[in-house]
Design an enzyme around this catalytic site. Structure first.
Site, PDB file in Angstrom:
ATOM      1  N   LYS A 117      12.219  24.693 -26.645  1.00  0.00           N
ATOM      2  CA  LYS A 117      10.842  25.156 -26.441  1.00  0.00           C
ATOM      3  C   LYS A 117      10.764  26.675 -26.276  1.00  0.00           C
ATOM      4  O   LYS A 117       9.671  27.260 -26.271  1.00  0.00           O
ATOM      5  CB  LYS A 117      10.231  24.454 -25.225  1.00  0.00           C
ATOM      6  CG  LYS A 117      10.031  22.958 -25.455  1.00  0.00           C
ATOM      7  CD  LYS A 117       9.536  22.259 -24.201  1.00  0.00           C
ATOM      8  CE  LYS A 117       9.272  20.778 -24.483  1.00  0.00           C
ATOM      9  NZ  LYS A 117      10.472  20.036 -24.950  1.00  0.00           N
ATOM     10  N   LYS A 174      10.635  22.643 -15.667  1.00  0.00           N
ATOM     11  CA  LYS A 174      10.732  22.276 -17.084  1.00  0.00           C
ATOM     12  C   LYS A 174       9.524  21.520 -17.629  1.00  0.00           C
ATOM     13  O   LYS A 174       9.450  21.278 -18.832  1.00  0.00           O
ATOM     14  CB  LYS A 174      11.988  21.430 -17.303  1.00  0.00           C
ATOM     15  CG  LYS A 174      11.982  20.113 -16.532  1.00  0.00           C
ATOM     16  CD  LYS A 174      13.219  19.285 -16.813  1.00  0.00           C
ATOM     17  CE  LYS A 174      13.159  17.937 -16.111  1.00  0.00           C
ATOM     18  NZ  LYS A 174      14.338  17.102 -16.427  1.00  0.00           N
TER      19      LYS A 174
END
Length: 610
Positions: free
Chosen positions: A405, A363
């Site tokens: 994102k 991540k």
């Protein structure tokens, strides 16, 4: 002091006061000291005996006199009055006469002596002992029931290091009043001035029903002062007795950035989790471990804790065993790598889970920019392996954790998660397993997230490093994110991307300022340094692309995105060729494909299709 010793002292003291009252009462009435005749001896014995009998009946010796108030005064009045009445009856029967003036004066002297000794101790304790210790000058925000409860505890407690000076409350009707002897000096707008004029060192926010938005507004006012700001414990903890009212805690960043909690649909969640086999990937991570904690509240039959790191899996297993030791849940730790397709098939075949929560992923944006091949392996190939194994072995519901994102991504991490969403949505087609994804913003306090990093920088003395003064992000707490994931499984029909209404985005620089203040420092002490936007980062994030927007809420504060183009052939081509591509080419390929720009830099490795 022991209970017996305490009672002995009170009995002795009261006996001396009673006999002295009768003796000096006689002196005042007859202007001479009494003779030790039958009348005096009989009156003394009757008064002493009746007083102690009525004291036992009204439990006068069980009262904590350091907290004496009107109620205790009434009890003393009853006991003394009944004792005097008893003496008058005996005098009338035995002596055929009633010495009314003597009894009236004796009654007044007994009340003065017995009541005076009790209240003298309280005054001595409150004024002398409390003032002899250094205490922080304290102001309470909120003069309601919770605020007065706090004030009463502070005024009673000799051990507290806080001295209550004033209240602040926006209720105009309370202004200029005294509550428990403490003045209400104005509203929140007067806070900064009041702190300065009264030399306040400590502020306690005592409004348990306060919304997150209002708490943030109040804290911003508190942050203008140099006083330490604390908050009352959770109201449910006070009611259940877990925490006393004077156990204040510091305001946390979660209090300021979190929103009002979303109530779960317990029945729907229980329907697909209770007594079922549940598997969580990334079970040792921030989100994965919290999903495990919350899932255990719904009593699954088995919970498979799957992860790559043995230490984190061991830790969450031990924690859950201790917390749910009386629960029949079977905890099954499994060390495995998502990139190992054979292992995924083996795990699914072994446990046959009903529900899978896929929380494992790479991540960190800057790390994935430098290592795009690892993002492909873990986030794309790992998701594909797990999804295919779940489909083959009859998993009922598959919930994947995604990120904001993934929307119009400019980073490898975001692009890889968007492509993983495409895989999930494609798998849902013509499949009995319900595949869904849950998309949300930054998680407060997760491993490697901005809050722990800022806290470390503050601990070292600063400066706090912020990439850009205009950088904004959506935030949610770990429990909130986990609840959304669990609720999404109950709402799933298959193929959806669930999005939480994240509220207003937060400026990272404001977050940094709040954390500095919450840590007890000023902005000048620590400092803030702007380092510039890192590769792959955007100034702001989005939760939905234009072609995904769907206005309808499917649950309180939960939305669903429409399915957009899926590029499975192109994704499979990336999977087959990623190891032979240069990092920069691979990076651009991933981002282009995630943004529906189906092309490569050098040769047409990927052709347009939908």
């Amino acid at each position: 002091m022991s209970y017996r010793k305490r009672i002995s002292i009170f009995i002795t003291l009261d006996s001396i006061i009673i006999l002295s009252a009768l003796y000096f009462g006689n002196y005042l009435v007859t202007t001479g000291f009494p003779e030790l005749n039958l009348l005096f001896v009989l009156s003394s014995f009757t008064l002493l005996l009746s007083y102690h009998v009525f004291s036992l009946i009204f439990k006068i010796y069980k009262k904590a006199w350091e907290y004496a108030s009107v109620g205790e005064s009434i009890i003393i009045l009853k006991v003394v009055s009944l004792s005097i009445i008893s003496v008058s009856v005996v005098q009338q029967l035995m002596m055929n006469g009633l010495h009314f003036r003597l009894l009236a004066v004796t009654c007044l002297l007994c009340l003065l002596g017995i009541g005076g000794t009790r209240f003298w101790w309280r005054i001595f304790r409150d004024d002398y002992l409390n003032n002899s210790l250094y205490k922080k000058r304290t102001l309470i925000i909120g003069a309601g029931s919770a605020g007065t409860m706090v004030a009463r505890q502070l005024l009673k407690s000799i051990d507290s290091d806080l001295k209550l000076i004033a209240y602040i409350d926006d209720d105009y009707n309370k202004h200029h009043l005294d509550i428990l002897g403490i003045p209400v000096i104005g509203g929140i707008s007067q806070l900064e001035k009041a702190v300065e004029e009264l030399n306040i060192e400590n502020i306690i926010i005592a409004i348990p029903s306060l919304s997150k938005k209002k708490l943030n507004k109040i804290f911003l006012e508190c942050a203008k002062t140099k006083a330490q700001t604390q908050i009352l414990p959770m109201l449910e903890d006070l009611v259940t007795g877990k925490i006393s009212v004077n156990k204040f805690r510091d305001v946390e960043v979660e209090d300021l950035l979190g929103r009002e909690p979303i109530d779960l649909d317990i029945d729907s969640i229980s329907g697909y989790v209770t007594n079922k086999v549940v598997l969580v990937t990334g079970a040792g991570g921030s989100i994965g471990s919290e999903i495990c904690r919350q899932i255990c509240n719904f009593n699954p039959k088995q919970l498979v804790l799957l992860g790559h790191g043995e230490n984190s899996i061991h830790s969450i297993e031990l924690e859950l065993k201790e917390k749910f030791e009386h629960s029949p849940i079977e905890l099954l730790p499994e060390i495995a790598d998502l990139k190992d397709a054979h292992k995924m098939q083996s795990v699914m075949n072994k446990y046959r889970p009903n529900v899978v929560y896929h929380a494992a992923a790479h991540k960190h944006v800057p790390l994935m920019e430098r290592n795009p091949e690892e993002a492909v392996k873990n986030n794309i190939i790992g998701t594909k392996n797990l999804a295919e194994a779940s489909s083959l072995h009859g998993v009922e519901t598959f919930v994947m954790i995604s990120t904001d994102k993934a929307v119009n991504p400019t980073s490898v991490m975001g692009a890889s998660k968007r492509l993983a969403e495409m895989i999930i949505q494609h798998m849902d087609r013509n499949n009995k397993t319900k595949f869904v994804a849950v998309r949300f913003g930054n998680v407060l306090g997760s491993n490697g997230s901005v809050v722990p990093i800022f806290k470390q920088q503050i601990k070292k003395g600063g400066p706090v490093k912020v990439t850009h003064p205009e950088m904004v992000r959506y935030f949610m707490t770990i429990p909130e994110a986990s609840r959304l994931v669990i609720q999404a499984g109950a709402l799933a029909n298959g193929g959806e991307i669930f999005i939480l209404d994240m509220g207003d985005p937060v400026k990272i620089v404001d977050l940094a300022k709040n954390l500095i203040k919450l840590s007890g420092f000023s902005i000048e002490d620590i400092g803030i340094e702007f380092t510039g936007i890192r590769p792959g980062e955007k100034l702001f994030e989005e939760l939905l692309k234009e072609d995904e927007i769907h206005e309808q809420q499917v649950y309180t504060n939960i939305y669903i995105g429409r399915t957009s183009n899926l590029y499975l052939e192109e994704i499979n081509e990336i999977i087959e060729n990623y190891s032979s591509l240069e990092k920069e080419i691979l990076r651009e390929t991933l981002i282009n494909l995630a943004n529906n720009q189906v092309k490569l830099i050098d040769e047409p490795l990927i052709s347009a299709s939908g």
